[in-house]
Design an enzyme around this catalytic site. Sequence first.
Site, PDB file in Angstrom:
ATOM      1  N   ASP A   9       0.735  -1.242  -0.354  1.00 45.39           N
ATOM      2  CA  ASP A   9      -0.087  -0.033   0.367  1.00 45.39           C
ATOM      3  C   ASP A   9       0.833   1.326  -0.336  1.00 45.39           C
ATOM      4  OD1 ASP A   9      -3.116   1.738   0.069  1.00 45.39           O
ATOM      5  OD2 ASP A   9      -2.066   1.688   2.022  1.00 45.39           O
ATOM      6  N   SER A  10       0.200   2.775  -0.547  1.00 45.40           N
ATOM      7  CA  SER A  10       1.315   3.518  -0.040  1.00 45.40           C
ATOM      8  C   SER A  10       1.663   3.775   1.236  1.00 45.40           C
ATOM      9  CB  SER A  10       0.038   4.892  -0.861  1.00 45.40           C
ATOM     10  OG  SER A  10      -1.140   4.430   0.064  1.00 45.40           O
ATOM     11  N   CYS A  72      -4.577  -1.844  -2.005  1.00 46.13           N
ATOM     12  CA  CYS A  72      -4.203  -0.800  -2.674  1.00 46.13           C
ATOM     13  C   CYS A  72      -5.911  -0.051  -3.500  1.00 46.13           C
ATOM     14  CB  CYS A  72      -3.334   0.163  -2.876  1.00 46.13           C
ATOM     15  SG  CYS A  72      -3.421   2.039  -3.477  1.00 46.13           S
ATOM     16  N   GLU A 151      -2.865   8.563   7.562  1.00 45.79           N
ATOM     17  CA  GLU A 151      -1.481   8.621   7.745  1.00 45.79           C
ATOM     18  C   GLU A 151      -1.353   9.788   8.752  1.00 45.79           C
ATOM     19  OE1 GLU A 151       0.719   7.242   5.089  1.00 45.79           O
ATOM     20  OE2 GLU A 151      -0.507   6.565   5.154  1.00 45.79           O
ATOM     21  N   CYS A 182     -10.886   2.248  -0.586  1.00 46.17           N
ATOM     22  CA  CYS A 182      -9.875   2.474   0.027  1.00 46.17           C
ATOM     23  C   CYS A 182      -9.373   2.152   1.125  1.00 46.17           C
ATOM     24  CB  CYS A 182      -9.950   4.389  -0.259  1.00 46.17           C
ATOM     25  SG  CYS A 182      -8.041   4.890   0.232  1.00 46.17           S
ATOM     26  N   HIS A 184      -7.900   3.137   3.101  1.00 50.39           N
ATOM     27  CA  HIS A 184      -7.274   3.881   5.041  1.00 50.39           C
ATOM     28  C   HIS A 184      -8.278   4.141   5.232  1.00 50.39           C
ATOM     29  CE1 HIS A 184      -3.588   4.218   2.955  1.00 50.39           C
ATOM     30  NE2 HIS A 184      -3.135   5.478   3.395  1.00 50.39           N
TER      31      HIS A 184
HETATM   32  N1  DGL Z   1      -4.943   2.907   0.071  1.00 51.87           N
HETATM   33  C1  DGL Z   1      -4.760   3.344  -0.876  1.00 51.87           C
HETATM   34  C2  DGL Z   1      -6.563   2.855  -1.938  1.00 51.87           C
HETATM   35  O1  DGL Z   1      -6.543   2.327  -1.277  1.00 51.87           O
HETATM   36  C3  DGL Z   1      -4.459   4.524  -1.296  1.00 51.87           C
HETATM   37  C4  DGL Z   1      -4.824   6.001  -0.871  1.00 51.87           C
HETATM   38  C5  DGL Z   1      -3.755   7.602  -1.606  1.00 51.87           C
HETATM   39  O2  DGL Z   1      -2.196   6.553  -1.059  1.00 51.87           O
HETATM   40  O3  DGL Z   1      -4.340   8.067  -1.836  1.00 51.87           O
HETATM   41  O4  DGL Z   1      -6.639   3.616  -3.106  1.00 51.87           O
END
Ligand code: DGL
Length: 253
Positions: A9-10, A72, A151, A182, A184
Site C-alpha cells: 500500500d501507499s 490499495c 496517515e 480505499c 485507508h
Molecule cells: N489506500 C489506498 C487505496 O486503497 C491509497 C490511498 C492513497 O495513497 O491515496 O486506494
Amino acid sequence: MSSPIGIIDSGVGGLTVLKEIVAVLPHQHYIYCADTKHVPYGEKSIKELVELVKHTVQYLVNQNVSLIVIACNTVSGAVLTEIEKEYPHITFIQMIQHGLQGVTKYSPNSVGVLATQSTIREGTYIKRLLEYFPYASIQALPAPQLVLWAEQGNICGGDVESYIQTLYRDFRVQPDLLILACTHFPYFMQIFSTVVSQYTHIYNPASSIAQYIVSLVEPLDTVQSVVSPPNIDWYITGKSDIVYTLASQQGLL
Ligand code: DGL
C-alpha cells in the site's frame, strides 16, 4: 506455503487488509510494504503509480515472495494490469476483482462508493460494480482528506465526523450499500457507523480478500491458533512512526 506473503500500500491503509488476513491465517510470514515516501497515491497518474509499485513488487520478488496482495484500490485497476504483464509467475490479489466478491449477497438500488480521485478517474471500480448491479444507481465520491488523516493517525474527532457527514449528504441518493473503496477508510468505521442511516450497509472489501487468500493458501480450511505478535517484516520507504503505531493498535506488532 513456505514463501512470505507480500502486502503493498501507499502507507497505513493496507494494514486494515493485513489485519483481516492475519486473523484467518495467523501462521503465515508477511512482508508489509508502505510507500510512505510517496503517499498519497490517490492523486497520481497511472504512469507514476506503475513506476512506484513496480519498484515495491521487485523488492518483494527479491525476498522470494510468490503471492502479493495489492492492498490499495488505487493500484488495483489499470496500474496492476501493466505490472502483472512483467511478473507472470507472481499471483496478485487485488481489491477490485477479489475484494468485491462479497457484494453478491446484496441487491441494492443505490450504491455509494468512496475512493481516491485516481480510483474514480481510472473507472475500473465502477465498471465492475455495474456488472454486479446493472440496474442500481451508482455514484462515486472522492474522500482524499481521510487518507491524509489516517496517515497522521488522526482517526476520530469532530472534524472527521463533519467531513464524513458532508460526504454522506453529497450522495444524490442515500446509498443502500456504501463501499469503502480505499483501504485507508476502514480506520473511520466507527464514525461511518454513527453517521450513516440504519438502511445503509457499509462494505469493507478486506474480508473478501482474506477469504480468497485462505482458499488459495489453506484450501483444507485448517484452523490455525493465534500467533502473537504475528510474523511480519516491514519495508517502509519514508516515515514509519504512524505505521508502527497503527500496526501496534491492531495487534500486528
Ligand atoms: N489506500 C489506498 C487505496 O486503497 C491509497 C490511498 C492513497 O495513497 O491515496 O486506494
